[in-house]
Design an enzyme around this catalytic site. Structure first.
Site, PDB file in Angstrom:
ATOM      1  N   HIS A 122       0.870  -1.025  -0.094  1.00 61.62           N
ATOM      2  CA  HIS A 122      -0.099   0.041   0.072  1.00 61.62           C
ATOM      3  C   HIS A 122       0.946   1.127  -0.191  1.00 61.62           C
ATOM      4  O   HIS A 122       2.235   1.187  -0.021  1.00 61.62           O
ATOM      5  CB  HIS A 122      -0.883  -0.195   1.202  1.00 61.62           C
ATOM      6  CG  HIS A 122      -0.263  -0.287   2.588  1.00 61.62           C
ATOM      7  ND1 HIS A 122       0.477   0.818   3.033  1.00 61.62           N
ATOM      8  CD2 HIS A 122      -0.406  -1.352   3.256  1.00 61.62           C
ATOM      9  CE1 HIS A 122       1.270   0.118   4.349  1.00 61.62           C
ATOM     10  NE2 HIS A 122       0.364  -1.056   4.363  1.00 61.62           N
TER      11      HIS A 122
ATOM     12  N   HIS B 272       3.835   1.342   2.273  1.00 60.41           N
ATOM     13  CA  HIS B 272       5.114   0.649   1.609  1.00 60.41           C
ATOM     14  C   HIS B 272       5.975   1.454   0.481  1.00 60.41           C
ATOM     15  O   HIS B 272       7.127   1.559   0.480  1.00 60.41           O
ATOM     16  CB  HIS B 272       4.817  -0.761   1.002  1.00 60.41           C
ATOM     17  CG  HIS B 272       4.047  -1.804   1.997  1.00 60.41           C
ATOM     18  ND1 HIS B 272       2.908  -2.226   1.865  1.00 60.41           N
ATOM     19  CD2 HIS B 272       4.748  -2.377   3.036  1.00 60.41           C
ATOM     20  CE1 HIS B 272       2.825  -2.744   2.927  1.00 60.41           C
ATOM     21  NE2 HIS B 272       4.008  -3.130   3.583  1.00 60.41           N
TER      22      HIS B 272
ATOM     23  N   GLY C 254       8.639   1.178   8.511  1.00 59.29           N
ATOM     24  CA  GLY C 254       7.703   2.014   8.852  1.00 59.29           C
ATOM     25  C   GLY C 254       7.623   2.208  10.351  1.00 59.29           C
ATOM     26  O   GLY C 254       7.650   1.176  11.388  1.00 59.29           O
TER      27      GLY C 254
ATOM     28  N   GLN D 251       8.816  -2.890  16.877  1.00 60.11           N
ATOM     29  CA  GLN D 251       9.393  -3.733  15.628  1.00 60.11           C
ATOM     30  C   GLN D 251      10.645  -3.070  15.316  1.00 60.11           C
ATOM     31  O   GLN D 251      11.931  -3.597  15.265  1.00 60.11           O
ATOM     32  CB  GLN D 251       8.728  -4.016  14.480  1.00 60.11           C
ATOM     33  CG  GLN D 251       9.416  -4.647  13.232  1.00 60.11           C
ATOM     34  CD  GLN D 251       8.469  -5.040  11.955  1.00 60.11           C
ATOM     35  OE1 GLN D 251       7.815  -5.939  12.290  1.00 60.11           O
ATOM     36  NE2 GLN D 251       8.156  -4.227  10.981  1.00 60.11           N
TER      37      GLN D 251
ATOM     38  N   SER E  94      -2.281   0.075   6.887  1.00 58.46           N
ATOM     39  CA  SER E  94      -1.910  -1.349   7.125  1.00 58.46           C
ATOM     40  C   SER E  94      -2.457  -2.342   6.237  1.00 58.46           C
ATOM     41  O   SER E  94      -3.721  -2.025   5.836  1.00 58.46           O
ATOM     42  CB  SER E  94      -2.207  -1.714   8.534  1.00 58.46           C
ATOM     43  OG  SER E  94      -2.245  -2.905   8.961  1.00 58.46           O
TER      44      SER E  94
HETATM   45  O1  PAF Z   1       6.627  -5.211   8.880  1.00 59.94           O
HETATM   46  C1  PAF Z   1       6.437  -6.304   8.510  1.00 59.94           C
HETATM   47  O2  PAF Z   1       5.667  -6.296   7.390  1.00 59.94           O
HETATM   48  C2  PAF Z   1       7.189  -7.468   8.987  1.00 59.94           C
HETATM   49  O3  PAF Z   1       7.079  -7.604  10.225  1.00 59.94           O
HETATM   50  C3  PAF Z   1       8.391  -7.641   8.489  1.00 59.94           C
HETATM   51  C4  PAF Z   1       9.490  -6.711   8.912  1.00 59.94           C
HETATM   52  C5  PAF Z   1       8.616  -7.501   6.874  1.00 59.94           C
HETATM   53  C6  PAF Z   1       8.956  -9.008   8.865  1.00 59.94           C
HETATM   54  O4  PAF Z   1       8.383 -10.122   8.275  1.00 59.94           O
END
Ligand code: PAF
Length: 290
Positions: A38, A41, A151, A157, A189
């Site tokens: 989306h 990204h 992001g 994360q 998302s």
């Molecule tokens: O944020 C995500 O889309 C996922 O957690 C990632 C970083 C690609 C790892 O699979």
């Protein structure tokens, strides 16, 4: 590079191509994704494109980061559309590995970032960040990027990956970029696709609540519990359809609760709304709201 996009599913071939690029002195950027791309990204890709000579995007729905009963089987997928979007965004290599190649029989090695992984979402998704840290470490080893772009919606994360790269001496710069939002504020998302029209409308309140807390903080309230309670109250009133998993105000680097709340602290929230689990965050400081 601008020679058209290569789609590579073989791990060996992807690693060989990336090592050649790195060896030739060109700067390589990676945007790891689980596909169903989306605008969020795309903005990471555009940034990465601008700051590198070669852009690699990985597209892999990583089974290791989904718990039992989570949405692995129904996670949205649309490879054809992703290929088009990646091509338009100037991606040089789209890496689409298979689970059997990444986790062959006998696979036994896991990356655990202790402490940070058990806070916040970690409490509700045991094993999730172990799965994330492991796959991202594998992507770093396979694709050898100079920089990797993530992001800020998934703030925890990002912090975990940064720590992992530092602790394991991986020569990559981990870059966090602001969350892209729909017009009403909902953080973009892939999982928003799960929302019914009614839920989608209500979902704007996830961010509206966080913005309100930021206003309260900027107006002088610094008690963590008071601010957290105000946010819970906001969600109870405005998002009765949702079940709040947590609301917290934490230090943006350590993810520990901060008391009193300081400029630069991070307000974070996770809610279940219908079939979707939504997370979002806001930095409690003056200036641009990401
Ligand atoms: O944020 C995500 O889309 C996922 O957690 C990632 C970083 C690609 C790892 O699979």
């Amino acid at each position: 590079m601008g020679m058209g996009m290569q789609i590579i599913s073989s791990c060996t071939q992807a690693q060989k191509s990336c090592l050649e690029v790195r060896g030739s002195g060109r700067k390589l950027a990676l945007v790891p994704t689980m596909g169903f791309l989306h605008a969020g990204h795309e903005s990471l890709m555009h940034w990465a494109r601008k700051h590198s000579d070669l852009l690699v995007v990985s597209l892999f729905v990583n089974p290791a980061q989904f718990g039992p009963g989570e949405d692995l089987a129904r996670y949205p997928r649309d490879l054809e559309r992703d290929v088009q979007k990646a091509g338009k965004a100037g991606v040089d290599i789209l890496f689409t590995p298979e689970a059997e190649d990444l986790y062959p029989p006998g696979y036994a090695t896991w990356v655990e970032v202790e402490g940070l992984s058990s806070a916040l979402c970690g409490r509700f998704r045991p094993g999730h960040f172990r799965g994330v840290a492991t796959i991202v470490c594998k992507m770093f080893n396979l694709l050898c990027p100079h920089l990797a772009v993530f992001g800020q919606k998934d703030w925890q994360q990002l912090v975990i990956i940064r720590r992992m790269a530092r602790d394991l001496n991986i020569p990559v710069q981990v870059v966090g970029r602001p969350t892209l939002r729909e017009q009403d504020g909902l953080a973009m998302s892939s999982r928003n696709a799960y929302l019914s029209p009614e839920e989608r409308k209500a979902a704007s309140h996830v961010f509206q609540g966080l913005k309100q807390i930021r206003e309260e903080f900027l107006a002088g309230k610094t008690g963590r519990e008071e601010l957290e309670n105000l946010l819970r109250e906001y969600y109870r009133e405005n998002l009765p359809l949702a079940a709040v998993e947590y609301v917290r105000i934490v230090d943006a680097q350590t993810l520990e609760p901060t008391d009193p709340v300081r400029p630069g602290s991070l307000a974070v929230a996770a809610l279940k709304l219908g079939k979707a689990r939504l997370i979002d965050n806001i930095l409690l400081q003056e200036g641009v709201i990401s």
